[in-house]
Design a protein around this motif. Sequence first.
Motif, short mmCIF file in Angstrom:
data_model
loop_
_atom_site.label_atom_id
_atom_site.label_comp_id
_atom_site.label_asym_id
_atom_site.label_seq_id
_atom_site.Cartn_x
_atom_site.Cartn_y
_atom_site.Cartn_z
N ARG A 149 14.46 1.59 -4.80
CA ARG A 149 15.30 1.98 -5.79
C ARG A 149 15.23 2.56 -7.01
O ARG A 149 15.56 3.25 -7.49
N ASP A 150 14.27 1.74 -7.88
CA ASP A 150 13.60 2.16 -8.97
C ASP A 150 13.03 3.47 -9.14
O ASP A 150 13.38 4.25 -9.84
N LEU A 151 12.40 3.77 -7.96
CA LEU A 151 11.67 5.24 -7.85
C LEU A 151 12.83 6.26 -7.60
O LEU A 151 12.75 7.34 -8.23
N THR B 293 0.97 -1.22 0.00
CA THR B 293 -0.04 0.13 0.28
C THR B 293 0.85 1.10 0.09
O THR B 293 0.48 2.18 -0.60
N ALA B 294 1.91 1.28 0.76
CA ALA B 294 2.77 2.41 0.60
C ALA B 294 3.45 2.66 -0.78
O ALA B 294 3.52 3.84 -0.97
N PHE B 295 3.72 1.58 -1.40
CA PHE B 295 4.41 1.81 -2.69
C PHE B 295 3.15 2.33 -3.75
O PHE B 295 3.46 3.21 -4.55
N THR B 296 1.96 1.93 -3.36
CA THR B 296 0.89 2.32 -4.38
C THR B 296 0.87 4.01 -4.23
O THR B 296 0.92 4.77 -4.98
N TRP B 297 0.69 4.30 -2.94
CA TRP B 297 0.60 5.96 -2.72
C TRP B 297 1.84 6.63 -2.93
O TRP B 297 2.06 7.64 -3.62
N LEU B 298 3.23 5.72 -2.72
CA LEU B 298 4.33 6.44 -3.11
C LEU B 298 4.50 6.75 -4.80
O LEU B 298 4.88 7.95 -5.02
N GLU B 299 3.86 5.90 -5.55
CA GLU B 299 4.02 6.04 -6.97
C GLU B 299 2.86 7.40 -7.38
O GLU B 299 3.29 8.14 -8.11
N MET C 2 13.37 9.35 -10.08
CA MET C 2 13.30 10.85 -9.84
C MET C 2 14.59 11.63 -9.83
O MET C 2 14.93 12.43 -9.52
N ASN C 3 15.51 10.55 -10.37
CA ASN C 3 16.98 11.17 -10.42
C ASN C 3 17.51 11.78 -9.19
O ASN C 3 18.41 12.52 -9.04
N LEU C 4 17.29 10.86 -8.17
CA LEU C 4 17.84 10.96 -6.87
C LEU C 4 18.97 9.92 -6.52
O LEU C 4 19.09 8.82 -7.18
#
Length: 135
Positions: free
Chosen positions: A121-123, A86-92, A127-129
């Motif tokens: 890591r993919d996100l 759920t966190a990744f759904t919101w993070l995306e 985001m170029n972080l």
Amino acid sequence: VAYVHLGMTQLKQSNRNDGLASLAKAAEVSGREVWTVARLGAGRAIAANRVEGAEAIGEVSKLSGTNFLSAFDMTLLYAALGEKSTAFTWLEQAVEERAPRLIDLRYDPFFYRLHSELRFRDLLRQMNLPELPVP
């Protein structure tokens, strides 16, 4: 804002009682703004009080009827609760809305539970972080 940063620092230093007290003060002085309530709920969740952390989701959702709710705020709540999917759904969604606080992802203790995930890591790359250091 100062109480939020103080509380975050105290939590990072494993000073849970003072950290939660500072986050509670932040929510109080802000008039229970959504983002401060989300931080307090996440703080409670990582301080091993899942019930109060989960209750914050309801309060934040209710407050969103009259206040702006960033997907970032929901991400940190679910991440702190350990609900990674759920966190990744919101993070995306937070990435799509270009939430300004995304810059803190690498250092925010509420997201530490996501750091080991490939999706995280993919996100960061998306985001170029800078990547996280390998432990």
